[in-house]
Design a protein around this motif. Structure first.
Motif, PDB file in Angstrom:
ATOM      1  N   LEU A  16       0.400  -1.139   0.603  1.00  0.00           N
ATOM      2  CA  LEU A  16       0.042   0.209   0.016  1.00  0.00           C
ATOM      3  C   LEU A  16       0.923   1.505   0.357  1.00  0.00           C
ATOM      4  N   PRO A  17       0.597   2.851  -0.306  1.00  0.00           N
ATOM      5  CA  PRO A  17       1.066   3.571  -0.546  1.00  0.00           C
ATOM      6  C   PRO A  17       1.456   4.486   1.048  1.00  0.00           C
ATOM      7  N   ARG A  18       1.946   5.229   1.286  1.00  0.00           N
ATOM      8  CA  ARG A  18       2.278   5.430   2.252  1.00  0.00           C
ATOM      9  C   ARG A  18       0.592   6.778   2.913  1.00  0.00           C
ATOM     10  N   ASP A  19      -0.478   6.990   2.549  1.00  0.00           N
ATOM     11  CA  ASP A  19      -1.165   7.937   2.699  1.00  0.00           C
ATOM     12  C   ASP A  19      -2.497   6.458   2.510  1.00  0.00           C
ATOM     13  N   GLN A  20      -2.410   5.237   2.148  1.00  0.00           N
ATOM     14  CA  GLN A  20      -3.562   4.350   2.737  1.00  0.00           C
ATOM     15  C   GLN A  20      -2.299   3.138   4.627  1.00  0.00           C
ATOM     16  N   LEU A  21      -1.317   3.530   4.089  1.00  0.00           N
ATOM     17  CA  LEU A  21      -1.312   2.615   5.134  1.00  0.00           C
ATOM     18  C   LEU A  21      -1.687   3.317   7.023  1.00  0.00           C
ATOM     19  N   VAL A  22      -2.278   4.466   7.368  1.00  0.00           N
ATOM     20  CA  VAL A  22      -2.523   5.185   7.852  1.00  0.00           C
ATOM     21  C   VAL A  22      -3.928   3.939   8.954  1.00  0.00           C
ATOM     22  N   LYS A  23      -4.703   3.477   8.180  1.00  0.00           N
ATOM     23  CA  LYS A  23      -5.208   2.380   7.682  1.00  0.00           C
ATOM     24  C   LYS A  23      -4.795   1.350   8.988  1.00  0.00           C
ATOM     25  N   LEU A  24      -3.623   1.119   8.860  1.00  0.00           N
ATOM     26  CA  LEU A  24      -3.264  -0.109   9.169  1.00  0.00           C
ATOM     27  C   LEU A  24      -2.019  -0.074  10.860  1.00  0.00           C
ATOM     28  N   ILE A  25      -1.849   1.103  10.756  1.00  0.00           N
ATOM     29  CA  ILE A  25      -2.056   2.043  11.938  1.00  0.00           C
ATOM     30  C   ILE A  25      -2.565   1.705  13.891  1.00  0.00           C
ATOM     31  N   ILE A  26      -3.622   1.895  13.070  1.00  0.00           N
ATOM     32  CA  ILE A  26      -4.641   1.476  14.425  1.00  0.00           C
ATOM     33  C   ILE A  26      -5.141   0.242  14.416  1.00  0.00           C
ATOM     34  N   PHE A  27      -4.713  -0.942  13.766  1.00  0.00           N
ATOM     35  CA  PHE A  27      -4.591  -2.682  13.765  1.00  0.00           C
ATOM     36  C   PHE A  27      -3.357  -2.639  14.958  1.00  0.00           C
ATOM     37  N   ARG A  28      -1.722  -1.257  14.846  1.00  0.00           N
ATOM     38  CA  ARG A  28      -1.115  -1.864  15.589  1.00  0.00           C
ATOM     39  C   ARG A  28      -1.325  -1.540  17.059  1.00  0.00           C
ATOM     40  N   ASP A  29      -2.118  -0.129  16.970  1.00  0.00           N
ATOM     41  CA  ASP A  29      -2.473   0.278  18.588  1.00  0.00           C
ATOM     42  C   ASP A  29      -3.342  -0.626  18.837  1.00  0.00           C
ATOM     43  N   PHE A  30      -4.050  -0.652  18.282  1.00  0.00           N
ATOM     44  CA  PHE A  30      -5.052  -2.140  18.600  1.00  0.00           C
ATOM     45  C   PHE A  30      -3.674  -2.802  20.006  1.00  0.00           C
ATOM     46  N   PHE A  31      -3.014  -3.446  19.171  1.00  0.00           N
ATOM     47  CA  PHE A  31      -2.280  -4.982  19.558  1.00  0.00           C
ATOM     48  C   PHE A  31      -1.632  -4.481  20.530  1.00  0.00           C
ATOM     49  N   ASP A  32      -0.863  -3.333  20.995  1.00  0.00           N
ATOM     50  CA  ASP A  32      -0.004  -2.499  21.386  1.00  0.00           C
ATOM     51  C   ASP A  32      -0.858  -2.451  22.852  1.00  0.00           C
ATOM     52  N   VAL A  33      -2.172  -2.565  22.559  1.00  0.00           N
ATOM     53  CA  VAL A  33      -2.839  -2.129  23.878  1.00  0.00           C
ATOM     54  C   VAL A  33      -3.198  -3.835  24.601  1.00  0.00           C
ATOM     55  N   THR A  34      -3.307  -4.667  23.428  1.00  0.00           N
ATOM     56  CA  THR A  34      -4.566  -6.338  23.714  1.00  0.00           C
ATOM     57  C   THR A  34      -2.960  -7.291  24.406  1.00  0.00           C
ATOM     58  N   LEU A  35      -2.212  -7.086  23.689  1.00  0.00           N
ATOM     59  CA  LEU A  35      -1.015  -8.178  23.557  1.00  0.00           C
ATOM     60  C   LEU A  35      -0.588  -8.555  25.143  1.00  0.00           C
ATOM     61  N   PRO A  36      -0.480  -6.939  26.211  1.00  0.00           N
ATOM     62  CA  PRO A  36       0.120  -7.003  27.868  1.00  0.00           C
ATOM     63  C   PRO A  36      -0.836  -7.719  28.547  1.00  0.00           C
ATOM     64  N   ILE A  37      -2.331  -7.360  28.111  1.00  0.00           N
ATOM     65  CA  ILE A  37      -3.847  -7.804  28.753  1.00  0.00           C
ATOM     66  C   ILE A  37      -3.628  -9.441  28.479  1.00  0.00           C
ATOM     67  N   LEU A  38      -3.240  -9.924  27.136  1.00  0.00           N
ATOM     68  CA  LEU A  38      -3.719 -10.944  26.914  1.00  0.00           C
ATOM     69  C   LEU A  38      -2.273 -12.392  27.657  1.00  0.00           C
ATOM     70  N   ALA A  39      -0.816 -11.442  27.218  1.00  0.00           N
ATOM     71  CA  ALA A  39       0.354 -11.977  27.947  1.00  0.00           C
ATOM     72  C   ALA A  39       0.017 -12.328  29.582  1.00  0.00           C
ATOM     73  N   PHE A  40      -0.702 -12.211  30.639  1.00  0.00           N
ATOM     74  CA  PHE A  40      -0.975 -11.455  31.553  1.00  0.00           C
ATOM     75  C   PHE A  40      -1.853 -12.368  31.729  1.00  0.00           C
ATOM     76  N   GLY A  41      -2.749 -13.118  31.180  1.00  0.00           N
ATOM     77  CA  GLY A  41      -4.319 -13.642  31.409  1.00  0.00           C
ATOM     78  C   GLY A  41      -3.219 -14.905  31.237  1.00  0.00           C
ATOM     79  N   ALA A  42      -2.341 -15.719  29.760  1.00  0.00           N
ATOM     80  CA  ALA A  42      -1.794 -16.462  29.625  1.00  0.00           C
ATOM     81  C   ALA A  42      -0.655 -16.745  31.079  1.00  0.00           C
TER      82      ALA A  42
END
Length: 68
Positions: free
Chosen positions: A24-50
């Motif tokens: 994807l071109p650079r201006d379209q990558l903004v939509k993927l940043i939302i996924f990165r932020d989502f996983f930055d928040v959820t991964l520590p919670i999932l790791a603690f649960g595991a």
């Protein structure tokens, strides 16, 4: 069986997002940043649960009600 389907689905989504990040071109990558932020928040919670599940689960050979 359901777990295999879930794991396969997660792997396919991860591969698709990786390919989109390369193609994807650079201006379209903004939509993927939302996924990165989502996983930055959820991964520590999932790791603690595991970790809690791992520490609180007894191994099968330690069970008292073991059938012989």
């Amino acid at each position: 069986m359901v777990m295999r389907i879930f794991v396969t689905l997660v792997i396919l989504i991860a591969i698709a997002v990786g390919i989109f990040a390369l193609v994807l071109p650079r201006d379209q990558l903004v939509k993927l940043i939302i996924f990165r932020d989502f996983f930055d928040v959820t991964l520590p919670i999932l790791a603690f649960g595991a970790l809690v599940k791992y520490l609180c689960t007894c191994c099968p050979s330690c069970r008292i009600d073991k059938k012989m």
